[in-house]
Design a protein around this motif. Structure first.
Motif, PDB file in Angstrom:
ATOM      1  N   GLU A   1      -7.883 -39.712  22.619  1.00 27.93           N
ATOM      2  CA  GLU A   1      -7.357 -40.405  23.801  1.00 27.93           C
ATOM      3  C   GLU A   1      -7.772 -39.700  25.089  1.00 27.93           C
ATOM      4  OE1 GLU A   1      -3.474 -42.405  21.613  1.00 27.93           O
ATOM      5  OE2 GLU A   1      -3.287 -40.407  22.484  1.00 27.93           O
ATOM      6  N   ILE A   2      -7.779 -38.377  25.099  1.00 23.27           N
ATOM      7  CA  ILE A   2      -8.229 -37.657  26.298  1.00 23.27           C
ATOM      8  C   ILE A   2      -9.718 -37.897  26.528  1.00 23.27           C
ATOM      9  CG2 ILE A   2      -8.608 -35.382  27.347  1.00 23.27           C
ATOM     10  CD1 ILE A   2      -6.036 -34.459  25.875  1.00 23.27           C
ATOM     11  N   VAL A   3     -10.519 -37.806  25.470  1.00 23.51           N
ATOM     12  CA  VAL A   3     -11.954 -38.066  25.605  1.00 23.51           C
ATOM     13  C   VAL A   3     -12.169 -39.495  26.096  1.00 23.51           C
ATOM     14  CG1 VAL A   3     -14.155 -38.266  24.372  1.00 23.51           C
ATOM     15  CG2 VAL A   3     -12.653 -36.315  23.930  1.00 23.51           C
ATOM     16  N   SER A   4     -11.414 -40.429  25.561  1.00 23.36           N
ATOM     17  CA  SER A   4     -11.518 -41.823  26.006  1.00 23.36           C
ATOM     18  C   SER A   4     -11.207 -41.941  27.489  1.00 23.36           C
ATOM     19  CB  SER A   4     -10.561 -42.721  25.217  1.00 23.36           C
ATOM     20  OG  SER A   4     -10.925 -42.779  23.869  1.00 23.36           O
ATOM     21  N   PHE A   5     -10.120 -41.326  27.917  1.00 24.15           N
ATOM     22  CA  PHE A   5      -9.734 -41.408  29.329  1.00 24.15           C
ATOM     23  C   PHE A   5     -10.820 -40.856  30.240  1.00 24.15           C
ATOM     24  CE2 PHE A   5      -8.022 -39.170  33.042  1.00 24.15           C
ATOM     25  CZ  PHE A   5      -7.632 -40.280  33.788  1.00 24.15           C
ATOM     26  N   VAL A   6     -11.277 -39.632  29.983  1.00 19.51           N
ATOM     27  CA  VAL A   6     -12.233 -39.013  30.912  1.00 19.51           C
ATOM     28  C   VAL A   6     -13.574 -39.740  30.911  1.00 19.51           C
ATOM     29  CG1 VAL A   6     -11.087 -36.760  30.879  1.00 19.51           C
ATOM     30  CG2 VAL A   6     -13.023 -37.161  29.354  1.00 19.51           C
ATOM     31  N   THR A   7     -14.008 -40.240  29.754  1.00 18.76           N
ATOM     32  CA  THR A   7     -15.302 -40.942  29.736  1.00 18.76           C
ATOM     33  C   THR A   7     -15.186 -42.351  30.313  1.00 18.76           C
ATOM     34  OG1 THR A   7     -15.012 -41.632  27.420  1.00 18.76           O
ATOM     35  CG2 THR A   7     -16.275 -39.601  27.830  1.00 18.76           C
ATOM     36  N   MET A   8     -14.044 -42.984  30.128  1.00 21.35           N
ATOM     37  CA  MET A   8     -13.857 -44.311  30.716  1.00 21.35           C
ATOM     38  C   MET A   8     -13.635 -44.206  32.227  1.00 21.35           C
ATOM     39  SD  MET A   8     -11.515 -45.957  27.684  1.00 21.35           S
ATOM     40  CE  MET A   8     -11.470 -47.656  28.225  1.00 21.35           C
ATOM     41  N   LYS A   9     -12.932 -43.186  32.652  1.00 21.11           N
ATOM     42  CA  LYS A   9     -12.611 -43.017  34.072  1.00 21.11           C
ATOM     43  C   LYS A   9     -13.817 -42.544  34.878  1.00 21.11           C
ATOM     44  CE  LYS A   9      -9.748 -42.216  37.609  1.00 21.11           C
ATOM     45  NZ  LYS A   9      -9.115 -43.297  38.327  1.00 21.11           N
ATOM     46  N   TRP A  10     -14.506 -41.504  34.407  1.00 17.06           N
ATOM     47  CA  TRP A  10     -15.535 -40.880  35.227  1.00 17.06           C
ATOM     48  C   TRP A  10     -16.954 -41.098  34.740  1.00 17.06           C
ATOM     49  CZ3 TRP A  10     -11.206 -37.166  34.595  1.00 17.06           C
ATOM     50  CH2 TRP A  10     -10.296 -37.299  35.648  1.00 17.06           C
ATOM     51  N   LYS A  11     -17.139 -41.638  33.578  1.00 17.85           N
ATOM     52  CA  LYS A  11     -18.487 -41.992  33.125  1.00 17.85           C
ATOM     53  C   LYS A  11     -18.655 -43.505  33.128  1.00 17.85           C
ATOM     54  CE  LYS A  11     -21.787 -41.335  29.363  1.00 17.85           C
ATOM     55  NZ  LYS A  11     -21.797 -42.524  28.517  1.00 17.85           N
ATOM     56  N   LYS A  12     -17.557 -44.195  33.327  1.00 12.32           N
ATOM     57  CA  LYS A  12     -17.512 -45.659  33.341  1.00 12.32           C
ATOM     58  C   LYS A  12     -17.881 -46.232  31.977  1.00 12.32           C
ATOM     59  CE  LYS A  12     -16.483 -45.592  37.707  1.00 12.32           C
ATOM     60  NZ  LYS A  12     -15.152 -45.168  37.984  1.00 12.32           N
ATOM     61  N   ASP A  13     -17.537 -45.492  30.911  1.00 16.06           N
ATOM     62  CA  ASP A  13     -17.697 -45.981  29.546  1.00 16.06           C
ATOM     63  C   ASP A  13     -16.707 -47.120  29.365  1.00 16.06           C
ATOM     64  OD1 ASP A  13     -18.274 -46.255  26.858  1.00 16.06           O
ATOM     65  OD2 ASP A  13     -17.890 -44.166  26.353  1.00 16.06           O
ATOM     66  N   SER A  14     -17.105 -48.173  28.699  1.00 19.28           N
ATOM     67  CA  SER A  14     -16.226 -49.335  28.585  1.00 19.28           C
ATOM     68  C   SER A  14     -15.423 -49.363  27.290  1.00 19.28           C
ATOM     69  CB  SER A  14     -17.043 -50.616  28.718  1.00 19.28           C
ATOM     70  OG  SER A  14     -18.003 -50.689  27.681  1.00 19.28           O
ATOM     71  N   THR A  15     -15.696 -48.438  26.375  1.00 20.70           N
ATOM     72  CA  THR A  15     -14.975 -48.458  25.107  1.00 20.70           C
ATOM     73  C   THR A  15     -14.341 -47.104  24.821  1.00 20.70           C
ATOM     74  OG1 THR A  15     -16.960 -47.883  23.856  1.00 20.70           O
ATOM     75  CG2 THR A  15     -16.465 -50.224  24.082  1.00 20.70           C
ATOM     76  N   PHE A  16     -13.304 -47.150  24.029  1.00 23.03           N
ATOM     77  CA  PHE A  16     -12.586 -45.937  23.665  1.00 23.03           C
ATOM     78  C   PHE A  16     -13.388 -45.110  22.663  1.00 23.03           C
ATOM     79  CE2 PHE A  16     -11.489 -48.955  20.405  1.00 23.03           C
ATOM     80  CZ  PHE A  16     -11.326 -48.214  19.252  1.00 23.03           C
ATOM     81  N   THR A  17     -13.016 -43.860  22.531  1.00 19.56           N
ATOM     82  CA  THR A  17     -13.596 -42.964  21.536  1.00 19.56           C
ATOM     83  C   THR A  17     -12.664 -42.959  20.342  1.00 19.56           C
ATOM     84  OG1 THR A  17     -14.510 -41.602  23.302  1.00 19.56           O
ATOM     85  CG2 THR A  17     -14.357 -40.588  21.110  1.00 19.56           C
ATOM     86  N   ASP A  18     -13.153 -43.402  19.201  1.00 18.52           N
ATOM     87  CA  ASP A  18     -12.262 -43.532  18.042  1.00 18.52           C
ATOM     88  C   ASP A  18     -12.000 -42.184  17.382  1.00 18.52           C
ATOM     89  OD1 ASP A  18     -14.405 -43.006  16.183  1.00 18.52           O
ATOM     90  OD2 ASP A  18     -14.957 -45.114  16.277  1.00 18.52           O
ATOM     91  N   ILE A  19     -10.944 -42.149  16.603  1.00 21.20           N
ATOM     92  CA  ILE A  19     -10.505 -40.914  15.958  1.00 21.20           C
ATOM     93  C   ILE A  19     -11.555 -40.396  14.978  1.00 21.20           C
ATOM     94  CG2 ILE A  19      -9.191 -42.069  14.146  1.00 21.20           C
ATOM     95  CD1 ILE A  19      -7.123 -39.763  14.438  1.00 21.20           C
ATOM     96  N   GLU A  20     -12.283 -41.288  14.334  1.00 21.46           N
ATOM     97  CA  GLU A  20     -13.320 -40.863  13.389  1.00 21.46           C
ATOM     98  C   GLU A  20     -14.425 -40.069  14.083  1.00 21.46           C
ATOM     99  OE1 GLU A  20     -11.021 -44.178  11.749  1.00 21.46           O
ATOM    100  OE2 GLU A  20     -12.194 -44.085  13.591  1.00 21.46           O
ATOM    101  N   THR A  21     -14.788 -40.482  15.281  1.00 24.25           N
ATOM    102  CA  THR A  21     -15.792 -39.756  16.065  1.00 24.25           C
ATOM    103  C   THR A  21     -15.300 -38.347  16.376  1.00 24.25           C
ATOM    104  OG1 THR A  21     -16.632 -41.808  17.030  1.00 24.25           O
ATOM    105  CG2 THR A  21     -17.095 -39.771  18.244  1.00 24.25           C
ATOM    106  N   VAL A  22     -14.052 -38.242  16.759  1.00 24.98           N
ATOM    107  CA  VAL A  22     -13.472 -36.937  17.082  1.00 24.98           C
ATOM    108  C   VAL A  22     -13.363 -36.070  15.831  1.00 24.98           C
ATOM    109  CG1 VAL A  22     -11.349 -35.796  17.851  1.00 24.98           C
ATOM    110  CG2 VAL A  22     -12.302 -37.689  19.172  1.00 24.98           C
ATOM    111  N   GLN A  23     -12.910 -36.631  14.724  1.00 23.32           N
ATOM    112  CA  GLN A  23     -12.780 -35.854  13.487  1.00 23.32           C
ATOM    113  C   GLN A  23     -14.128 -35.313  13.029  1.00 23.32           C
ATOM    114  OE1 GLN A  23     -10.725 -38.889  11.222  1.00 23.32           O
ATOM    115  NE2 GLN A  23      -8.752 -37.842  11.478  1.00 23.32           N
ATOM    116  N   ALA A  24     -15.160 -36.132  13.120  1.00 24.53           N
ATOM    117  CA  ALA A  24     -16.504 -35.678  12.739  1.00 24.53           C
ATOM    118  C   ALA A  24     -16.965 -34.557  13.667  1.00 24.53           C
ATOM    119  CB  ALA A  24     -17.489 -36.839  12.773  1.00 24.53           C
TER     120      ALA A  24
END
Length: 132
Positions: A101-124
């Motif tokens: 959720e933190i990675v999602s927030f910072v990348t969506m807010k300041w990189k203008k990424d349009s999708t969330f970062t899923d838990i599987e990506t973080v676990q890997a």
């Protein structure tokens, strides 16, 4: 009337859009609690002490972000042409979903990424972290 409008608006969103909004909101709250004291609410860091996240090339590497959120960082980092060498403490108490959720927030807010970062990506990413 307002409840009907809310139901109508959320029913028009896809599951992906709803999850992106959820991760963004949860990530914002977690960022505010765990990160903004040093990196500031606007993500611009604190003078020459703590690096900005907003505008950082690190936003392009979600695995790197996940690793430094969990494990901290002791290496020097260059952001915006400036060197920062204060250690970042680890956040070992954060769960994988909270890091996502933190990675999602910072990348969506300041990189203008349009999708969330899923838990599987973080676990890997967390399984393959290097020491920074």
């Amino acid at each position: 009337m307002l409840a009907s409008f809310f139901i109508f608006m959320t029913s028009c969103q896809s599951a992906q859009e709803l999850k992106s909004e959820q991760y963004f909101v949860e990530g914002y709250q977690l960022y505010t609690t765990h990160c903004s004291n040093c990196h500031q609410a606007d993500g611009k860091g604190m003078s020459n002490l703590y690096p900005p996240i907003n505008g950082s090339a690190a936003l392009a590497d979600k695995a790197f972000l996940a690793c430094i959120i969990q494990n901290g960082m002791t290496d020097k980092i260059k952001v915006g042409g400036r060197d920062f060498n204060r250690p970042m403490p680890p956040n070992k108490k954060l769960t994988d979903i909270e890091i996502a959720e933190i990675v999602s927030f910072v990348t969506m807010k300041w990189k203008k990424d349009s999708t969330f970062t899923d838990i599987e990506t973080v676990q890997a990413a967390l399984k393959n972290c290097k020491v920074y």
